[in-house]
Write a protein that holds these residues in place. Structure first.
Motif, PDB file in Angstrom:
ATOM      1  N   LEU A  15      -7.594  -2.587   0.263  1.00  0.00           N
ATOM      2  CA  LEU A  15      -7.920  -3.123   1.316  1.00  0.00           C
ATOM      3  C   LEU A  15      -8.364  -4.734   0.873  1.00  0.00           C
ATOM      4  O   LEU A  15      -8.567  -5.591   1.881  1.00  0.00           O
ATOM      5  CB  LEU A  15      -8.966  -2.509   2.019  1.00  0.00           C
ATOM      6  CG  LEU A  15      -8.896  -1.324   2.669  1.00  0.00           C
ATOM      7  CD1 LEU A  15     -10.235  -0.577   2.853  1.00  0.00           C
ATOM      8  CD2 LEU A  15      -8.103  -1.203   3.751  1.00  0.00           C
ATOM      9  N   GLY A  16      -8.335  -4.828  -0.268  1.00  0.00           N
ATOM     10  CA  GLY A  16      -8.333  -6.307  -0.706  1.00  0.00           C
ATOM     11  C   GLY A  16      -9.645  -6.966  -0.740  1.00  0.00           C
ATOM     12  O   GLY A  16     -10.567  -6.148  -0.635  1.00  0.00           O
ATOM     13  N   GLY A  17      -9.687  -8.169  -1.177  1.00  0.00           N
ATOM     14  CA  GLY A  17     -10.923  -8.996  -1.344  1.00  0.00           C
ATOM     15  C   GLY A  17     -12.244  -8.288  -1.708  1.00  0.00           C
ATOM     16  O   GLY A  17     -12.621  -7.774  -2.648  1.00  0.00           O
ATOM     17  N   PRO A  18     -13.331  -8.527  -0.573  1.00  0.00           N
ATOM     18  CA  PRO A  18     -14.663  -7.892  -1.063  1.00  0.00           C
ATOM     19  C   PRO A  18     -14.713  -6.668  -1.474  1.00  0.00           C
ATOM     20  O   PRO A  18     -15.533  -6.043  -2.210  1.00  0.00           O
ATOM     21  CB  PRO A  18     -15.303  -8.045   0.313  1.00  0.00           C
ATOM     22  CG  PRO A  18     -14.470  -8.508   1.452  1.00  0.00           C
ATOM     23  CD  PRO A  18     -13.146  -8.774   0.722  1.00  0.00           C
ATOM     24  N   ASP A  41      -1.851   2.074   7.481  1.00  0.00           N
ATOM     25  CA  ASP A  41      -1.967   1.382   6.132  1.00  0.00           C
ATOM     26  C   ASP A  41      -1.815  -0.224   6.392  1.00  0.00           C
ATOM     27  O   ASP A  41      -2.789  -1.103   6.231  1.00  0.00           O
ATOM     28  CB  ASP A  41      -0.743   1.539   5.002  1.00  0.00           C
ATOM     29  CG  ASP A  41      -0.868   3.175   4.417  1.00  0.00           C
ATOM     30  OD1 ASP A  41      -2.375   3.616   4.593  1.00  0.00           O
ATOM     31  OD2 ASP A  41      -0.213   3.673   4.197  1.00  0.00           O
ATOM     32  N   GLU A  42      -0.713  -0.281   7.353  1.00  0.00           N
ATOM     33  CA  GLU A  42      -0.506  -1.901   7.782  1.00  0.00           C
ATOM     34  C   GLU A  42      -1.736  -2.486   8.382  1.00  0.00           C
ATOM     35  O   GLU A  42      -2.336  -3.464   8.095  1.00  0.00           O
ATOM     36  CB  GLU A  42       0.752  -2.022   8.603  1.00  0.00           C
ATOM     37  CG  GLU A  42       1.901  -1.428   7.875  1.00  0.00           C
ATOM     38  CD  GLU A  42       2.171  -0.015   8.136  1.00  0.00           C
ATOM     39  OE1 GLU A  42       1.676   0.746   9.276  1.00  0.00           O
ATOM     40  OE2 GLU A  42       2.350   0.662   7.202  1.00  0.00           O
ATOM     41  N   SER A  43      -2.341  -1.562   9.515  1.00  0.00           N
ATOM     42  CA  SER A  43      -3.528  -2.125  10.354  1.00  0.00           C
ATOM     43  C   SER A  43      -4.846  -2.203   9.235  1.00  0.00           C
ATOM     44  O   SER A  43      -5.679  -3.239   9.413  1.00  0.00           O
ATOM     45  CB  SER A  43      -3.731  -1.597  11.421  1.00  0.00           C
ATOM     46  OG  SER A  43      -4.298  -0.101  11.153  1.00  0.00           O
ATOM     47  N   MET A  44      -4.753  -1.581   8.448  1.00  0.00           N
ATOM     48  CA  MET A  44      -6.150  -1.368   7.470  1.00  0.00           C
ATOM     49  C   MET A  44      -5.835  -2.804   6.474  1.00  0.00           C
ATOM     50  O   MET A  44      -6.855  -3.346   6.366  1.00  0.00           O
ATOM     51  CB  MET A  44      -6.093  -0.345   6.679  1.00  0.00           C
ATOM     52  CG  MET A  44      -6.626   0.950   7.489  1.00  0.00           C
ATOM     53  SD  MET A  44      -6.713   2.305   6.188  1.00  0.00           S
ATOM     54  CE  MET A  44      -8.131   1.838   5.255  1.00  0.00           C
ATOM     55  N   ILE A  45      -4.764  -2.994   6.153  1.00  0.00           N
ATOM     56  CA  ILE A  45      -4.552  -3.952   5.251  1.00  0.00           C
ATOM     57  C   ILE A  45      -4.359  -5.366   5.773  1.00  0.00           C
ATOM     58  O   ILE A  45      -4.919  -6.426   5.325  1.00  0.00           O
ATOM     59  CB  ILE A  45      -3.255  -3.741   4.168  1.00  0.00           C
ATOM     60  CG1 ILE A  45      -3.605  -2.564   3.419  1.00  0.00           C
ATOM     61  CG2 ILE A  45      -2.865  -4.895   3.431  1.00  0.00           C
ATOM     62  CD1 ILE A  45      -2.316  -2.033   2.632  1.00  0.00           C
ATOM     63  N   ASP A  46      -3.982  -5.505   7.040  1.00  0.00           N
ATOM     64  CA  ASP A  46      -3.740  -6.861   7.787  1.00  0.00           C
ATOM     65  C   ASP A  46      -5.222  -7.175   8.208  1.00  0.00           C
ATOM     66  O   ASP A  46      -5.308  -8.706   8.241  1.00  0.00           O
ATOM     67  CB  ASP A  46      -2.880  -6.714   8.951  1.00  0.00           C
ATOM     68  CG  ASP A  46      -1.491  -6.612   8.607  1.00  0.00           C
ATOM     69  OD1 ASP A  46      -1.132  -7.082   7.255  1.00  0.00           O
ATOM     70  OD2 ASP A  46      -0.444  -6.375   9.404  1.00  0.00           O
ATOM     71  N   GLU A  47      -6.138  -6.581   8.482  1.00  0.00           N
ATOM     72  CA  GLU A  47      -7.274  -6.904   8.975  1.00  0.00           C
ATOM     73  C   GLU A  47      -8.100  -7.699   7.799  1.00  0.00           C
ATOM     74  O   GLU A  47      -8.576  -7.064   6.708  1.00  0.00           O
ATOM     75  CB  GLU A  47      -8.027  -5.589   9.408  1.00  0.00           C
ATOM     76  CG  GLU A  47      -9.122  -5.930  10.643  1.00  0.00           C
ATOM     77  CD  GLU A  47      -9.617  -4.577  11.117  1.00  0.00           C
ATOM     78  OE1 GLU A  47     -10.801  -4.652  11.155  1.00  0.00           O
ATOM     79  OE2 GLU A  47      -8.726  -3.676  11.093  1.00  0.00           O
ATOM     80  N   PRO A  48      -8.683  -8.723   8.382  1.00  0.00           N
ATOM     81  CA  PRO A  48      -9.702  -9.436   7.228  1.00  0.00           C
ATOM     82  C   PRO A  48     -10.879  -8.489   7.303  1.00  0.00           C
ATOM     83  O   PRO A  48     -11.452  -7.875   7.986  1.00  0.00           O
ATOM     84  CB  PRO A  48      -9.777 -10.797   8.060  1.00  0.00           C
ATOM     85  CG  PRO A  48      -9.465 -10.678   9.642  1.00  0.00           C
ATOM     86  CD  PRO A  48      -8.868  -9.489   9.601  1.00  0.00           C
TER      87      PRO A  48
END
Ligand SMILES: [Zn+2]
Length: 302
Positions: free
Chosen positions: A127-130, A3-10
């Protein structure tokens, strides 16, 4: 995919570019993903009577573009939609096709949509943003028709074979074959230019199987396609299947060899990750190695 690596990535906006569609055989188009993350390769396969769309792109706006483009291509022919598997960038635009196309999938995929669709909507919204914007207004789709063992869809002068593969990248994967043209749509059972995507998310989702996936790749190679359209990445020949199979074997063997010597999982991840990055320096998606090792460690114990 921790989860961390997915969320941290822009993240960049996973926009489908219908203008880039390529005709890879007469009346058989692919909207390529141009290697944009979370954009799938989308197929539009025509016959004299009907047109089949393979995968929707993520979200309402992408799917509306795909539907508009497919309708233009179809010129009044009946529309069908299928999706290679339930993941959001492949299937979470299907609601747009309601009333315009018949949405047809294999039984195991319909089950995945029903049991895991809402959970994946939440994960992807995280995952955020777009991605959040793309998923605005999205509902987990319900297929119009569900088949069991296989389905031969007669488009008029061209029959397309929908075939469930058994457990691999997900529990409900299917491939789409266009036998007369030797074309195979694999969904995420194959990607090019990147490490194989292992959606190993314990305790939420542990359906991906490295062992099952390898068996699927062996069977697909025997089917002898001339053109392979992967879920993500460049269209290629049969070598695409060989490359995925070789990588999965490599991942399995390197993981299991260390597991046999009773090495701890963290150490296995570190060693196998370093080794595979060294062997495939040009590939993206390095974050998929760790869940791949985790999956195969679990399968080693089984
Ligand atoms: Zn997938």
């Amino acid at each position: 995919m921790t989860d961390e690596s997915m969320i941290d990535e822009p993240r960049i906006d996973p926009a489908v570019q219908v203008a880039g569609a390529e005709e890879i055989a007469p009346d058989l188009l692919v909207i390529p993903n141009h290697r944009v993350e979370l954009v799938p390769n989308i197929g539009i396969i025509g016959g004299t009577r009907a047109v089949l769309v393979v995968d929707t792109g993520m979200g309402v706006a992408n799917a509306e573009q795909v539907l508009a483009f497919a309708s233009e291509v179809a010129k009044g022919r009946q529309l069908y939609l299928t999706t290679t598997h339930f993941h959001p960038e492949h299937a979470f635009g299907a609601q747009v096709f309601a009333g315009q196309a018949t949405y047809l999938v294999n039984r195991a995929q319909a089950d995945d949509l029903k049991t895991k669709g809402t959970g994946y909507l939440e994960i992807f919204r995280g995952l955020g943003g777009p991605i959040v914007r793309r998923l605005d207004g999205v509902q987990v789709p319900t297929p119009d028709e569900v088949y069991d063992d296989g389905y031969d869809l007669d488009l008029g002068g061209r029959t397309v074979r929908l075939r469930p593969t058994g457990r691999g990248h997900t529990k409900g994967d299917q491939v789409i074959e266009v036998p007369d043209d030797g074309v195979l749509f694999t969904g995420d059972l194959a990607e090019t230019g990147q490490f194989a995507i292992f959606p190993w998310l314990p305790p939420h989702d542990t359906d991906v199987s490295g062992v099952g996936w390898l068996a699927v790749m062996d069977r697909l190679a025997v089917s002898g396609p001339r053109v392979v359209v992967p879920g993500h990445g460049d269209i290629g020949g049969p070598q695409v299947l060989d490359d995925v199979r070789d990588y999965l074997r490599e991942l399995r063997d390197e993981t299991w060899r260390r597991r046999d010597s009773a090495m701890g999982e963290d150490e296995i991840v570190a060693e196998v990750r370093a080794l595979l990055i060294e062997r495939h320096p040009e590939w993206v998606g390095q974050e998929w190695i760790e869940p791949g090792v985790g999956c195969l460690c679990a399968e080693h114990a089984a």
